[in-house]
Design an enzyme around this catalytic site. Structure first.
Site, PDB file in Angstrom:
ATOM      1  N   GLN A  63     -25.285  96.931  46.011  1.00 39.21           N
ATOM      2  CA  GLN A  63     -24.498  95.704  46.119  1.00 39.21           C
ATOM      3  C   GLN A  63     -24.923  95.017  47.419  1.00 39.21           C
ATOM      4  OE1 GLN A  63     -20.286  96.463  46.049  1.00 39.21           O
ATOM      5  NE2 GLN A  63     -19.749  94.310  45.952  1.00 39.21           N
ATOM      6  N   VAL A  72     -24.285  92.072  48.635  1.00 40.08           N
ATOM      7  CA  VAL A  72     -23.205  91.362  49.328  1.00 40.08           C
ATOM      8  C   VAL A  72     -21.912  92.119  49.047  1.00 40.08           C
ATOM      9  CG1 VAL A  72     -21.902  89.200  49.489  1.00 40.08           C
ATOM     10  CG2 VAL A  72     -24.378  89.136  49.128  1.00 40.08           C
ATOM     11  N   HIS A 119     -18.900  90.959  42.581  1.00 39.84           N
ATOM     12  CA  HIS A 119     -19.478  89.890  41.779  1.00 39.84           C
ATOM     13  C   HIS A 119     -20.107  90.472  40.530  1.00 39.84           C
ATOM     14  CE1 HIS A 119     -22.580  91.281  44.583  1.00 39.84           C
ATOM     15  NE2 HIS A 119     -23.497  90.900  43.703  1.00 39.84           N
ATOM     16  N   HIS A 146     -23.099  89.793  37.697  1.00 40.48           N
ATOM     17  CA  HIS A 146     -24.326  89.077  37.357  1.00 40.48           C
ATOM     18  C   HIS A 146     -24.302  88.741  35.875  1.00 40.48           C
ATOM     19  CE1 HIS A 146     -26.659  90.236  41.029  1.00 40.48           C
ATOM     20  NE2 HIS A 146     -25.745  91.205  41.045  1.00 40.48           N
TER      21      HIS A 146
END
Length: 141
Positions: free
Chosen positions: A93, A95, A99, A101
């Site tokens: 990961q 960041v 999130h 994708h």
């Protein structure tokens, strides 16, 4: 709501550029700056959480409803045969803000499976032991 030094929070706040494709009170979705293919979108919860397991239970349904919406749009908008929808939790990961994708896919596009070598369990006993460990770690209640 945002966290200092979080690039995704900075994009949501308009402090860093990002090619937004969708936003509402729950998520912001924007193009990945380093896409696997054109139209590769990241769907990010507005609430700063590091992993899926940090996302409050009441936010999971609304968040993934938006992921579903974006997946359909990516497929239609990029004339893709399908999509790959995935998230990392900590490992890989890049960041530390959860999130998902959404990557447009077509047959023979060069991506293979989950992008890494797949293996098999050495035996049914090994598989049963792994399943038992996961069952024992479930936190339901």
């Amino acid at each position: 709501m945002g966290v200092v030094n979080c690039v995704f929070c900075a994009i949501m706040a308009g402090e860093q550029p990002g090619h937004r494709v969708f936003e509402d009170e729950t998520v912001v979705a924007f193009l990945d700056a380093r896409p696997l293919f054109p139209g590769h979108v990241l769907v990010v919860p507005r609430r700063h959480v590091e992993t899926l397991t940090d996302l409050p239970a009441e936010d999971v349904g609304p968040f993934f409803t938006r992921v579903r919406l974006i997946a359909g749009a990516v497929e239609r908008g990029m004339d893709a045969a399908g999509s790959f929808v995935a998230a990392n939790n900590r490992v890989s990961q890049s960041v530390p803000h959860f999130h998902v994708h959404v990557v447009p896919r077509n047959r023979k596009d060069g991506l293979r499976g989950f992008f890494w070598p797949r293996t098999r369990y050495a035996s049914d006993e090994e598989a049963a032991a792994a399943a038992a460990r996961v069952r024992a770690a479930l936190d339901v209640g």
